[in-house]
Design a protein around this motif. Structure first.
Motif: not given
Length: 418
Positions: A399, A404-405, A208, A225, A206, A401, A227, A230
């Motif tokens: 986004e 998505a994570a 970030q 990914h 992941l 983030g 993402t 965050w």
């Protein structure tokens, strides 16, 4: 599902995992954070269980970063490897104890989520699925060289070679302690091929950060990914004095050097005050060493601040290029001035400049007030930089983030967890 989050580092390393843990907890999972004790309150305030990472005490990172040899290495340049060679090295027994602590702190988990520095613990408990979080790109690619490798125009083959070489060097550092712990657990020895090469292939990694800042290259495997940043837009408490200072005059510069204050604080503070004296701006300084405000300067110092509120009100943000502060500055939509000191900071400094939201970086090695003042003038007077900063913030704000994570984690767990 019981999920363990394991990390070591500064607040910038820990807080993103707290956000991820809080999101997973809201989805009905039992989540705990395993890290050093100074972050226990942060974890519990987010509703997470806390487990101390073995006998590592508060100040573990500070002890390393304040070492005179580390500080001298950083004055020579930002090389993460020169810094690592200068840092006090743990004995074999201490490294083994740390590895075993990483294993013990995730006991009972159905899934483990590690940072870069705690992945080694997962290798001693191979029956538990795990994945990793990284604040900067570490997956092999032909698009750019590995972090810390010379950026030479030798093409994709060279770039791939640097990733293989740096990965092998990392594994060489950890392999002995991992194998000691595996032997104690009755497991076979790990071989010479780095198991971390499978991150992003057989298990997710992941990232970030925002694809608006670094887009995933086409040769990355499917389990990488990117993402988005965050963030949960949480508002933090700050002093009424700071709020009043910002609101009573022209937008100030904000100096937020985060984890670089510790090894580089005196030099950063001196250059920053010199730059303010030359340019005549008001300034807010977040953190850093104690100092007397020079006569004639309109400067406010605070240990903490609500970046969600403060940074959008800045004329420009002066920072070290840490991933977390970079994310906050991008989201604020204001010009930046980046003074990279070590590790991944030069990477983010180059990217922010390439995106046109900051002048050329002002590296800590060779930093002067005059050089910093020149960058501040560009950042605060170039209207195109300001316009690009707003445009980038608008794109990044769309986004989701951390959500998505969490989606990736749950999908992975559905495949591999019993």
């Amino acid at each position: 599902m019981r999920i363990a989050l394991s990390t070591i580092g500064s607040r910038g390393d820990v807080q993103p995992l707290v956000l991820l843990g809080s999101t997973l907890r809201a989805r009905g999972h039992d989540v705990w954070l395993a890290t050093t004790p100074e972050f226990e309150d942060l974890a519990r305030s987010a509703g997470l269980e806390f487990r101390q990472l073995g006998n590592i005490g508060a100040g573990y990172v500070e002890e390393i970063m304040s070492h005179p040899k580390v500080q001298e290495a950083l004055r020579r340049g930002p090389s993460i490897y020169r810094m690592a060679m200068a840092a006090p090295r743990p004995s074999a027994a201490e490294q083994l104890a740390l590895t075993e602590a990483m294993v013990a702190s995730v006991e009972g988990a159905d899934l483990i989520i590690n940072s870069n520095l705690t992945r080694i613990g997962a290798l001693v408990r191979p029956g538990v699925p795990w994945c990793s979080v990284s604040a900067w790109p570490i997956t092999e690619t032909a698009a750019w060289p590995a972090l810390g490798a010379p950026d030479l125009p030798l093409g994709g083959a060279y770039n791939r070679f640097t990733h293989r070489a740096m990965g092998a060097l990392e594994w060489l550092v950890y392999r002995a302690s991992v194998n000691q712990a595996r032997r104690a657990a009755g497991l076979p020895r790990a071989g010479f091929r780095s198991p971390f090469r499978d991150d992003g292939r057989t298990r997710p990694i992941l990232y970030q950060f925002s694809p608006q800042v670094i887009a995933p290259p086409p040769d990355w495997p499917a389990q990488c990914h990117v993402t988005g940043y965050w963030s949960d837009d949480t508002h933090w408490d700050q002093s009424p004095g700071l709020t009043a200072f910002v609101e009573r005059g022209a937008p100030p510069l904000v100096a937020a050097y985060g984890s670089s204050w510790l090894p580089c604080g005196t030099d950063l503070l001196r250059a920053t005050l010199d730059a303010v004296g030359v340019t005549g701006h008001r300034m807010v300084i977040i953190g850093g060493p104690e100092f007397e405000i020079p006569d004639g300067m309109d400067v406010f110092r605070s240990e903490t601040a609500d970046f969600t509120w403060l940074l959008p009100r800045a004329a420009a943000v002066l920072h070290h290029g840490g991933q977390g502060t970079t994310a906050a500055a991008v989201g604020a939509g204001v010009p930046q001035v980046v003074v990279p000191c070590y590790a991944d900071q030069p990477l983010w400094a180059r990217r922010i400049h390439a995106l046109g939201v900051a002048p050329a970086p002002v590296p800590y090695a060779g930093l002067t007030g005059e050089r910093l003042a020149a960058a501040v003038r560009i950042a605060t007077t170039d209207t195109e930089i300001a316009a690009r900063a707003v445009k980038l913030a608008d794109a990044a704000r769309g986004e989701r983030g951390v959500e998505a994570a969490a989606d990736v984690v749950e999908a992975y767990a559905a495949r591999v967890c019993r």
